[in-house]
Design a protein around this motif. Structure first.
Motif, PDB file in Angstrom:
ATOM      1  N   HIS A 228       0.822  -1.057   0.088  1.00  0.00           N
ATOM      2  CA  HIS A 228       0.141   0.043   0.206  1.00  0.00           C
ATOM      3  C   HIS A 228       1.144   1.286  -0.138  1.00  0.00           C
ATOM      4  CE1 HIS A 228      -3.574   1.962   0.012  1.00  0.00           C
ATOM      5  NE2 HIS A 228      -3.717   2.517   1.385  1.00  0.00           N
ATOM      6  N   ASP A 247      -7.840  -1.694   0.886  1.00  0.00           N
ATOM      7  CA  ASP A 247      -6.910  -1.612  -0.408  1.00  0.00           C
ATOM      8  C   ASP A 247      -5.480  -1.911   0.065  1.00  0.00           C
ATOM      9  OD1 ASP A 247      -5.680  -1.000  -2.790  1.00  0.00           O
ATOM     10  OD2 ASP A 247      -5.793   0.903  -2.727  1.00  0.00           O
ATOM     11  N   GLU A 280       1.744  -3.103  -6.216  1.00  0.00           N
ATOM     12  CA  GLU A 280       0.663  -2.749  -7.248  1.00  0.00           C
ATOM     13  C   GLU A 280       0.587  -1.097  -7.325  1.00  0.00           C
ATOM     14  OE1 GLU A 280      -3.781  -1.913  -8.271  1.00  0.00           O
ATOM     15  OE2 GLU A 280      -2.301  -1.360  -6.562  1.00  0.00           O
ATOM     16  N   GLU A 281       0.552  -0.567  -6.274  1.00  0.00           N
ATOM     17  CA  GLU A 281       0.181   0.927  -6.068  1.00  0.00           C
ATOM     18  C   GLU A 281       1.417   1.439  -6.903  1.00  0.00           C
ATOM     19  OE1 GLU A 281      -2.464   1.663  -5.149  1.00  0.00           O
ATOM     20  OE2 GLU A 281      -2.925   0.477  -3.005  1.00  0.00           O
ATOM     21  N   TYR A 384     -10.903   5.886   0.025  1.00  0.00           N
ATOM     22  CA  TYR A 384     -10.048   5.352  -1.057  1.00  0.00           C
ATOM     23  C   TYR A 384      -8.647   6.099  -1.064  1.00  0.00           C
ATOM     24  CZ  TYR A 384      -7.988   4.199  -5.512  1.00  0.00           C
ATOM     25  OH  TYR A 384      -7.221   3.759  -6.782  1.00  0.00           O
ATOM     26  N   HIS A 385      -7.549   5.386  -0.623  1.00  0.00           N
ATOM     27  CA  HIS A 385      -6.101   6.226  -0.627  1.00  0.00           C
ATOM     28  C   HIS A 385      -6.124   7.401   0.139  1.00  0.00           C
ATOM     29  CE1 HIS A 385      -3.993   4.625  -4.747  1.00  0.00           C
ATOM     30  NE2 HIS A 385      -4.771   3.603  -3.948  1.00  0.00           N
TER      31      HIS A 385
HETATM   32 ZN   LIG Z   1      -4.590   1.573  -4.257  1.00  0.00          ZN
END
Ligand SMILES: [Zn+2]
Length: 429
Positions: A228, A247, A280-281, A384-385
């Motif tokens: 993350h 996430d 991924e991020e 989100y984020h």
């Molecule tokens: Zn993300």
């Protein structure tokens, strides 16, 4: 009410027995234990290349070991290590037919090499990007071609040329060098010399398998990303950790739970692969590397799980599948869910291109029925984020329901009775 026959009583008994097993393994308490650990402040936001993500990887490894998974490539570790490289050009020069190239700013390089010395006898292929072409599309073609190139780029692209080199971007390990020269010349003889500062950074996916009982070389993948965004300046509540509870600690939790479930039930005729992806991020590097280690033809299905911690737009006990119409996998899953009270839907946010924005994309682009399962309300989710993506905003009961629905719906694929159709790659953007 209808009278129960002996068979239906037996059937009922069998159904409730397996219902008990799945509830014993995948339940809100078990989900919370893993989710709370992964999204805890002491994981420091699980940022790629930082200590927090190592701690998370250690934890996932312990969970995989406890579940009874085997490491992907034997050995004692579930880590699937790889490196990313950043380069900075420190000097470069070239001569074309004996003439020095006007400016060193006319040389751009995509390479992991610290020192490059090339001439017209080095076996490099010569290529051209002519005036009027789409310079970035063509440049990417050469970068991905797995060959050594000297690419002569028309001087009308002087402005765009500055954006062509590596410039600190992360690159995978490569034995190929792509050299871009800004020139109108078409030399028969040339020499090119360049030096770069190369920084290697190590990272790792965490991967475990349950070998198939009969179809060992047919893989079914369950995955989520465990990285993350790390830590930032404290907000007015003194919080500074991006916990990434939804996430994607939620997807990683699902992967661990499914590993536990299938290791206990052992119904898999196919080999099951449980993967927690890194990075991924910052560019889906973990899943890109992971995907490159498989022959795509051997991968029967991929269940990527991303952000399942909150109820979907249809409420509890439902989720959506990205790229729903691109294979018949969703139809198989729905068939297996009939009567369960769960439902899967097509992605309700097609404009967001979610099919291409998660870790399923690398294998999907090679034709694998690789989809992401999610409940994320991208149009209204305020966390989100942000620093507020923490466990307090997640619904453990619904998460357990979604994870059970994945276990149930994947059943016939895991057992080798159903094989989803392939993704038609000519239809992908
Ligand atoms: Zn993300």
């Amino acid at each position: 009410m209808k009278i129960l026959t002996a068979t239906s009583v037996l059937l009922l008994a069998v159904t409730s027995l397996s219902a008990q097993v799945i509830d014993q393994i995948i339940n809100p308490d078990a989900v919370e234990k893993i989710e709370r650990t992964l999204s805890a402040d002491d994981m420091q936001g699980r940022q790629t290349f930082k200590p927090g993500i190592e701690k998370a990887a250690d934890y996932i490894e312990r969970e995989f070991r406890t579940a009874g998974l085997q490491p992907l490539n034997g050995g004692g570790s579930y880590r699937q290590p790889f490196s990313m490289f950043r380069t900075k050009m420190t000097s470069a020069s070239a001569t074309l037919d004996g003439q020095p190239l006007a400016a060193s700013s006319g040389i751009a390089i995509v390479s992991n090499a610290a020192h490059i010395q090339v001439d017209n006898n080095s076996g490099y292929e010569k290529a051209y990007i002519k005036a009027g072409a789409n310079i970035f599309v063509e440049a990417m073609h050469y970068i991905h071609a797995k060959k050594n190139y000297v690419v002569l780029i028309d001087t009308s692209f002087a402005k765009q040329f500055a954006r062509l080199g590596s410039f600190g971007r992360q690159q995978f390990k490569s034995d190929n060098n792509i050299i871009f020269l800004l020139t109108t010349a078409n030399p028969t003889s040339y020499t090119i010399t360049a030096d770069q500062e190369v920084t290697e950074s190590k990272l790792a996916n965490v991967v475990g398998i349950l070998p198939g009982k009969s179809r060992k070389n047919e893989y079914v993948i369950f995955s989520g990303h465990y990285d993350h965004l790390g830590v930032t300046k404290p907000n007015d509540k003194g919080d500074s950790v991006y916990n990434g509870a939804n996430d994607d600690a939620s997807g990683t939790t699902a992967v661990i739970m499914l590993a536990n479930y299938f290791a206990r039930t052992r119904t898999n005729e196919r080999t099951l692969v449980f993967a927690a992806f890194t990075a991924e991020e910052i560019g889906e590097y973990g899943s890109q590397y992971f995907s490159s280690q498989f022959d795509p033809a051997t991968v029967m299905a991929m269940f990527n799980i991303e952000m399942i911690g909150t109820a979907s737009k249809w409420g509890p006990n439902s989720a959506f599948i990205t790229g729903y119409e691109r294979s018949d996998m969703a139809k198989i899953l729905e068939k297996n869910l009939a009567g369960s009270g769960f439902s899967f839907h097509p992605d309700p946010y097609p404009d967001q291109q979610l099919f291409y924005r998660s870790d399923n994309a690398s294998l999907a682009r090679q034709g694998v029925p690789a989809h992401t399962i999610s409940t994320f309300e991208i149009d209204v989710d305020k966390h989100y984020h942000t620093l507020d993506d923490d466990i307090d905003h997640l619904d453990m009961k619904n998460m357990a329901a979604i994870i059970r629905s994945i276990a149930i719906s994947s059943k016939t694929i895991v057992e080798g009775k159903d094989t989803p159709t392939r993704v038609d790659t000519t239809q992908l953007r």
